[in-house]
Enzyme design. Structure first.
Site, PDB file in Angstrom:
ATOM      1  N   ARG A  84       0.842  -1.213   0.000  1.00 56.05           N
ATOM      2  CA  ARG A  84       0.000   0.000   0.000  1.00 56.05           C
ATOM      3  C   ARG A  84       0.872   1.257   0.000  1.00 56.05           C
ATOM      4  O   ARG A  84       0.445   2.341  -0.360  1.00 56.05           O
ATOM      5  CB  ARG A  84      -0.968   0.024   1.199  1.00 56.05           C
ATOM      6  CG  ARG A  84      -1.769   1.329   1.294  1.00 56.05           C
ATOM      7  CD  ARG A  84      -3.023   1.231   2.159  1.00 56.05           C
ATOM      8  NE  ARG A  84      -2.817   0.551   3.397  1.00 56.05           N
ATOM      9  CZ  ARG A  84      -2.227   1.084   4.486  1.00 56.05           C
ATOM     10  NH1 ARG A  84      -1.775   2.312   4.461  1.00 56.05           N
ATOM     11  NH2 ARG A  84      -2.092   0.369   5.576  1.00 56.05           N
TER      12      ARG A  84
ATOM     13  N   TYR B 184     -13.164  16.508 -16.941  1.00 57.21           N
ATOM     14  CA  TYR B 184     -13.790  15.188 -16.888  1.00 57.21           C
ATOM     15  C   TYR B 184     -14.866  15.203 -15.795  1.00 57.21           C
ATOM     16  O   TYR B 184     -14.648  15.757 -14.705  1.00 57.21           O
ATOM     17  CB  TYR B 184     -12.691  14.153 -16.592  1.00 57.21           C
ATOM     18  CG  TYR B 184     -13.232  12.787 -16.311  1.00 57.21           C
ATOM     19  CD1 TYR B 184     -13.944  12.091 -17.275  1.00 57.21           C
ATOM     20  CD2 TYR B 184     -13.050  12.192 -15.068  1.00 57.21           C
ATOM     21  CE1 TYR B 184     -14.456  10.833 -17.004  1.00 57.21           C
ATOM     22  CE2 TYR B 184     -13.554  10.936 -14.790  1.00 57.21           C
ATOM     23  CZ  TYR B 184     -14.261  10.262 -15.764  1.00 57.21           C
ATOM     24  OH  TYR B 184     -14.770   9.030 -15.495  1.00 57.21           O
TER      25      TYR B 184
ATOM     26  N   ASP C  17      -4.344  18.408 -16.457  1.00 55.47           N
ATOM     27  CA  ASP C  17      -4.737  17.045 -16.803  1.00 55.47           C
ATOM     28  C   ASP C  17      -4.397  16.859 -18.278  1.00 55.47           C
ATOM     29  O   ASP C  17      -5.043  17.432 -19.160  1.00 55.47           O
ATOM     30  CB  ASP C  17      -6.235  16.829 -16.533  1.00 55.47           C
ATOM     31  CG  ASP C  17      -6.650  15.374 -16.765  1.00 55.47           C
ATOM     32  OD1 ASP C  17      -6.009  14.700 -17.590  1.00 55.47           O
ATOM     33  OD2 ASP C  17      -7.631  14.929 -16.135  1.00 55.47           O
TER      34      ASP C  17
ATOM     35  N   LYS D 182      -5.725   5.513 -20.282  1.00 59.75           N
ATOM     36  CA  LYS D 182      -5.971   5.876 -21.685  1.00 59.75           C
ATOM     37  C   LYS D 182      -4.729   5.567 -22.536  1.00 59.75           C
ATOM     38  O   LYS D 182      -4.334   4.434 -22.621  1.00 59.75           O
ATOM     39  CB  LYS D 182      -6.386   7.342 -21.761  1.00 59.75           C
ATOM     40  CG  LYS D 182      -7.339   7.786 -20.633  1.00 59.75           C
ATOM     41  CD  LYS D 182      -8.658   7.053 -20.626  1.00 59.75           C
ATOM     42  CE  LYS D 182      -9.550   7.596 -19.505  1.00 59.75           C
ATOM     43  NZ  LYS D 182     -10.728   6.804 -19.273  1.00 59.75           N
TER      44      LYS D 182
HETATM   45  N1  PLP Z   1      -9.022  12.722 -16.625  1.00 55.72           N
HETATM   46  C1  PLP Z   1      -9.559  12.580 -17.839  1.00 55.72           C
HETATM   47  C2  PLP Z   1      -9.308  13.617 -18.878  1.00 55.72           C
HETATM   48  C3  PLP Z   1     -10.363  11.474 -18.137  1.00 55.72           C
HETATM   49  O1  PLP Z   1     -10.898  11.344 -19.370  1.00 55.72           O
HETATM   50  C4  PLP Z   1     -10.581  10.499 -17.134  1.00 55.72           C
HETATM   51  C5  PLP Z   1     -11.429   9.308 -17.401  1.00 55.72           C
HETATM   52  O2  PLP Z   1     -12.061   9.192 -18.423  1.00 55.72           O
HETATM   53  C6  PLP Z   1     -10.009  10.682 -15.874  1.00 55.72           C
HETATM   54  C7  PLP Z   1      -9.230  11.804 -15.650  1.00 55.72           C
HETATM   55  C8  PLP Z   1     -10.225   9.682 -14.772  1.00 55.72           C
HETATM   56  O3  PLP Z   1      -9.437   8.550 -15.016  1.00 55.72           O
HETATM   57  P1  PLP Z   1      -9.843   7.059 -14.581  1.00 55.72           P
HETATM   58  O4  PLP Z   1     -11.044   6.655 -15.355  1.00 55.72           O
HETATM   59  O5  PLP Z   1      -8.605   6.294 -14.889  1.00 55.72           O
HETATM   60  O6  PLP Z   1     -10.137   7.101 -13.103  1.00 55.72           O
END
Ligand code: PLP
Length: 391
Positions: free
Chosen positions: A52, A105, A177, A202
């Site tokens: 962890r 997101y 992000d 992704k």
């Molecule tokens: N940031 C973006 C731009 C995303 O598209 C996503 C998920 O689609 C996330 C963060 C969150 O990631 P996760 O689905 O791996 O938790």
């Protein structure tokens, strides 16, 4: 190995931050699938104690992502949302405030609505494509600006350099992000950001095999804080997922090159199609922020959004008629995914706000994969024809 500064990005993706394992020098770093580590004596260990807190395979992934980001080793999480949550819990306390992109997101919005507002942390979601709106939203309690660029799903961009100058003027952190582009296509640190956020789910993994996230920064104190909060809330990446992502990263530059080529071809075809009303793609001349995309990105990326002239019902029929594209959330993998943002990724966003952000109920999002672009085009064409969209 030569210093990363002397190597091209394709080489860094394969070799950057990599070390041979000390037992057998296997070319792939081993999977340490274990919860705990045996101490040689009381207080004497080999740097690992409990998974962890840290794990050698997760450590290897953190070094590899750090090499791509051009930072010290990143901190890796079980999900992208684990990374986002850990970031906010690391830098914000009750009474603090954050400024965020209005097109972040949906999960990033939800963490404020469902968790942070309830513990006295506030957030303002503003149009970060306009630096003046970012500056106007800053209060004496603001500790961080969080931008997502390109934004999801309309691909609206924020000028990272302009926003970073505002953040510096107010002595607050800027997090970007960078999930849609990765450090291969956009380099937040060179543009003045303090923290890079990735959902490794992704493009970084790239095979739709894992869920994960990372935070990178040059600031050692912040890295230490991220690790402390990660250990406290239990959001570390699992060893097996880390091992899979370590393999995926190696082909990231090669994959992105093809993803972008295919996306450009499909976006161009969509824009010319008589059934299509509007295409959002930063590589098109019609994209209002094409100049900014050229300034801060090395390629337009491989995400496309479009609307049909025939409207919402037709869009849903198209989604239900595709045969090769997969109706699925997520993005960045080998398979082309087709998504209906208003009923999936942005279903929790208030419908009025969705409309204001340009996320109409008829908007379709494509994550362009690595199938031949002509096959994807043929699939969309048959779906348009099957639903009487084509004129
Ligand atoms: N940031 C973006 C731009 C995303 O598209 C996503 C998920 O689609 C996330 C963060 C969150 O990631 P996760 O689905 O791996 O938790």
């Amino acid at each position: 190995m030569p210093s990363s500064r002397d190597l091209s990005v394709s080489t860094i993706a394969i070799h950057g931050g990599r070390t041979l394992d000390s037992h057998a020098s296997s070319i792939l770093f081993p999977l340490y699938q274990t919860s705990t580590f045996v101490h040689d004596a009381v207080g004497v260990d080999k740097g690992f104690s409990y998974s962890r807190v840290s794990n050698p395979t997760v450590d290897a992934l953190e070094k590899a992502i750090g090499a791509l980001e051009g930072t010290p080793p990143a901190v890796c999480f079980r999900t992208g949302m684990g990374a986002v949550t850990t970031l906010f819990l690391s830098v914000l306390r009750a009474g603090d405030h954050a400024v965020l992109s209005d097109v972040v997101y949906g999960g990033t919005m939800r963490i404020f609505h469902e968790v942070l507002y309830g513990i006295g942390i506030s957030g303002s979601f503003v149009d970060t494509s306009d630096p003046a709106q970012v500056e106007a939203a800053i209060t004496p309690a603001t500790r961080i600006i969080f931008i997502e660029t390109p934004g999801n799903p309309t691909l609206k961009l924020a000028d990272i350099e302009a926003v970073s100058q505002i953040a510096k003027r107010h002595s607050i952190l800027l997090a970007v992000d960078n999930t849609f582009l990765t450090p291969i296509l956009q380099k937040p640190f060179e543009l003045g950001a303090d923290i890079s956020v990735l959902s490794t789910t992704k493009y970084i993994d790239g095979h739709n095999a894992t869920v994960g996230g990372s935070l990178a920064t040059h600031d050692e104190k912040l890295l230490e804080r991220f690790r402390l909060i990660r250990k406290t809330i239990g959001s570390i990446q699992s060893p097996f997922e880390a091992w899979l992502v370590l393999q995926g990263i190696k082909t990231l530059p090669a994959r992105l090159k093809l993803h972008c080529e295919h996306a450009a071809e499909i976006a161009g075809w969509l824009e010319k199609h008589s059934a299509v009303d509007h295409v959002y793609y930063p590589g098109l001349d019609s994209f209002p922020q094409k100049g900014l995309a050229e300034k801060q990105q090395s390629a337009p990326g491989a995400m496309i959004a479009f609307e049909l002239k025939a409207g919402t019902e037709a869009a849903i029929r198209v989604l239900n008629s595709v045969q090769l594209c997969s109706r699925a959330e997520s993005l960045g993998g080998l398979e082309t995914l087709i998504t209906h943002p208003s009923s999936t990724t942005h279903a929790d966003v208030d419908p009025e706000l969705r409309r204001k952000l340009g996320i109409s109920d008829g908007l379709i999002r494509l994550s362009v994969g690595l199938e031949d672009a002509a096959d994807i085009i043929a699939d969309l064409e048959q779906a348009f024809a099957a639903t009487n969209c084509s004129e």
